[in-house]
Design an enzyme around this catalytic site. Structure first.
Site, PDB file in Angstrom:
ATOM      1  N   GLY A 157      22.025 -23.869  -9.389  1.00 36.70           N
ATOM      2  CA  GLY A 157      23.440 -23.350  -9.761  1.00 36.70           C
ATOM      3  C   GLY A 157      24.223 -22.765  -8.575  1.00 36.70           C
ATOM      4  NE  ARG A 158      29.523 -19.749 -11.291  1.00 37.24           N
ATOM      5  CZ  ARG A 158      29.143 -19.827 -12.262  1.00 37.24           C
ATOM      6  NH1 ARG A 158      28.005 -19.717 -12.949  1.00 37.24           N
ATOM      7  NH2 ARG A 158      29.993 -20.181 -13.224  1.00 37.24           N
ATOM      8  CB  ILE A 159      22.237 -17.851  -7.166  1.00 41.30           C
ATOM      9  CG1 ILE A 159      23.115 -16.687  -7.597  1.00 41.30           C
ATOM     10  CG2 ILE A 159      21.221 -17.051  -5.867  1.00 41.30           C
ATOM     11  CD1 ILE A 159      22.298 -15.845  -8.341  1.00 41.30           C
ATOM     12  CB  THR A 239      16.456 -13.153  -6.067  1.00 44.93           C
ATOM     13  OG1 THR A 239      16.621 -14.296  -5.901  1.00 44.93           O
ATOM     14  CG2 THR A 239      15.894 -12.454  -4.527  1.00 44.93           C
ATOM     15  NE  ARG A 241      17.126 -10.956 -15.600  1.00 39.58           N
ATOM     16  CZ  ARG A 241      18.061 -10.749 -14.900  1.00 39.58           C
ATOM     17  NH1 ARG A 241      17.983 -10.709 -13.479  1.00 39.58           N
ATOM     18  NH2 ARG A 241      19.344 -10.430 -15.303  1.00 39.58           N
ATOM     19  CG  ASP A 265      15.356  -7.718  -5.961  1.00 41.24           C
ATOM     20  OD1 ASP A 265      15.309  -6.667  -5.558  1.00 41.24           O
ATOM     21  OD2 ASP A 265      16.627  -7.865  -6.802  1.00 41.24           O
ATOM     22  CD  GLU A 270      12.858  -5.605 -13.003  1.00 42.12           C
ATOM     23  OE1 GLU A 270      12.608  -7.096 -12.946  1.00 42.12           O
ATOM     24  OE2 GLU A 270      13.890  -5.134 -12.634  1.00 42.12           O
ATOM     25  CG  HIS A 288      16.624  -6.252 -10.636  1.00 39.28           C
ATOM     26  ND1 HIS A 288      15.870  -6.507 -11.825  1.00 39.28           N
ATOM     27  CD2 HIS A 288      17.292  -6.993 -10.347  1.00 39.28           C
ATOM     28  CE1 HIS A 288      16.709  -7.415 -12.231  1.00 39.28           C
ATOM     29  NE2 HIS A 288      17.772  -7.993 -11.625  1.00 39.28           N
ATOM     30  CB  ILE A 289      18.445  -3.656  -4.885  1.00 43.32           C
ATOM     31  CG1 ILE A 289      17.144  -4.167  -3.772  1.00 43.32           C
ATOM     32  CG2 ILE A 289      17.897  -2.233  -5.572  1.00 43.32           C
ATOM     33  CD1 ILE A 289      17.033  -3.281  -2.531  1.00 43.32           C
ATOM     34  CB  ALA A 290      18.942  -9.724  -5.369  1.00 44.68           C
TER      35      ALA A 290
HETATM   36  C1  GLV Z   1      20.858  -9.296 -12.047  1.00 46.48           C
HETATM   37  O1  GLV Z   1      19.854  -9.370 -11.985  1.00 46.48           O
HETATM   38  C2  GLV Z   1      21.756  -9.957 -13.057  1.00 46.48           C
HETATM   39  O2  GLV Z   1      21.489 -10.694 -13.786  1.00 46.48           O
HETATM   40  O3  GLV Z   1      22.906  -9.948 -12.636  1.00 46.48           O
HETATM   41  C1  GLV Z   2      24.872 -17.258 -10.727  1.00 50.28           C
HETATM   42  O1  GLV Z   2      26.211 -16.732 -10.563  1.00 50.28           O
HETATM   43  C2  GLV Z   2      24.177 -18.660 -11.104  1.00 50.28           C
HETATM   44  O2  GLV Z   2      24.643 -19.188 -12.020  1.00 50.28           O
HETATM   45  O3  GLV Z   2      23.485 -19.175 -10.368  1.00 50.28           O
END
Ligand code: GLV
Ligand code: GLV
Length: 322
Positions: A157-159, A239, A241, A265, A270, A288-290
């Site tokens: 996806g986006r990331i 990064t 869940r 992360d 958690e 959990h700071i990404a």
């Molecule tokens: C962070 O973990 C998010 O889902 O934005």
């Molecule tokens: C986050 O923005 C994603 O959809 O991967």
């Protein structure tokens, strides 16, 4: 004007935007998440119209029952596994999130974690702090280069897409990816190769990173069997869940040196860690700071507020889930 409960103080301009739009805010001023009891009690007494929620707030049947007047939950996160989306839908409650706001932050962080393992940054830092550095040693902490290695993205996806872009433009890596659907832009723009079978990706990657949402289909996507398919030199980066990785299985694999390393992360339970995880030298653990950059947190704040402002103006928020 709507009455909105904000479950915890969030950085960025969002709260001011909500006030400027004429809404009344009640903010939990404790610097911790509310307990389920506190959250439900607040909602049932408050007659709120909307809630700005965090990924640490469990939003389920009980919460919906406590808050029949709440018509919208704006989650300050990309992920929404903290919310019972099916139940919300049944009740006609709108759920929104903040995709796109943390894409670059999380992508950069994912690469930082992988580089930390490849270059043994934390191990070197610890070595010095422990007073063990006695001078240059040709055999000390030999790491690896990532040039010409294969990076496997699970989730494009986006990331995942931004990770591919950075790797392609900057690091000269071969990129392979698995997703439930093909992403042809990733192939065309960044030379990524699609692996329909996730296990092919797992077998071929030197570094594997996870960019999926958590649901029933992705829980323990990385399990004992799949860890056994990884290269002995593989590095896994999470990064997304915590529950996407079987944490007990990964601890055991790392103890037995089945893979080179694990950087994460996020955690299954958690903020608790699986037994043995923090004793391992070949792991990098972050809290959990990404997405914890000034830029991303501001953008998350703006988007979470805009989703509410749009909803209460009678328009459809930009990012609705479900
Ligand atoms: C962070 O973990 C998010 O889902 O934005
Ligand atoms: C986050 O923005 C994603 O959809 O991967």
């Amino acid at each position: 004007m709507a009455k909105i409960f904000v479950t915890r103080h969030v950085p960025g301009p969002g709260l001011q935007m909500l006030k400027d739009a004429g809404h009344e805010l009640k903010i939990n001023e404790e610097d911790r998440p509310l307990t389920e009891e506190e959250f439900n009690a607040e909602l049932s007494s408050g007659e709120y119209d909307g809630v700005l929620s965090l990924l640490t707030d469990k939003i389920d049947v009980k919460v919906f029952d406590s808050a029949p007047s709440v018509k919208v939950f704006s989650n300050y996160a990309v992920g929404f596994n903290n919310i019972d989306i099916g139940e919300a839908k049944k009740r006609g409650i709108v759920i929104s999130n903040t995709p796109g706001t943390s894409t670059n932050a999380v992508a950069e962080f994912t690469i930082a974690l992988a580089m930390n393992i490849a270059k043994r940054v934390d191990e070197g830092d610890q070595f010095i702090r422990d007073g063990k550095y006695k001078g240059w040693n040709p055999n000390l902490l030999i790491g690896e280069e990532i040039l010409n290695k294969t990076w496997g993205l699970i989730g494009a996806g986006r990331i995942g897409g931004r990770v591919a872009e950075i790797l392609h433009k900057g690091f000269g890596m071969k990129i392979i990816y698995h997703d439930i659907k093909r992403n042809e832009d990733l192939e065309k723009d960044f030379g990524a190769e699609f692996k329909e079978n996730i296990e092919d990706l797992i077998r071929e990657s030197d570094i594997i990173s996870l960019h999926v949402l958590l649901d029933e289909t992705t829980k323990h996507l990385i399990n004992k069997e799949r860890i056994e398919m990884m290269k002995k030199t593989a590095v896994l980066v999470n990064t997304s869940r915590g529950p996407v990785v079987d944490e007990v299985a990964i601890v055991s694999a790392l103890q037995n040196k089945k893979i080179r390393g694990f950087a994460t992360d996020v955690y299954e339970l958690e903020p608790s860690l699986a037994e043995g995880l923090k004793e391992l030298p070949n792991v990098v653990l972050t809290p959990h700071i990404a997405s914890a950059t000034e830029e991303a947190r501001n953008a998350m704040s703006v988007q979470a507020a805009e989703n509410l402002i749009e909803f209460f103006a009678g328009r459809e928020p930009k990012y609705i889930v479900g």
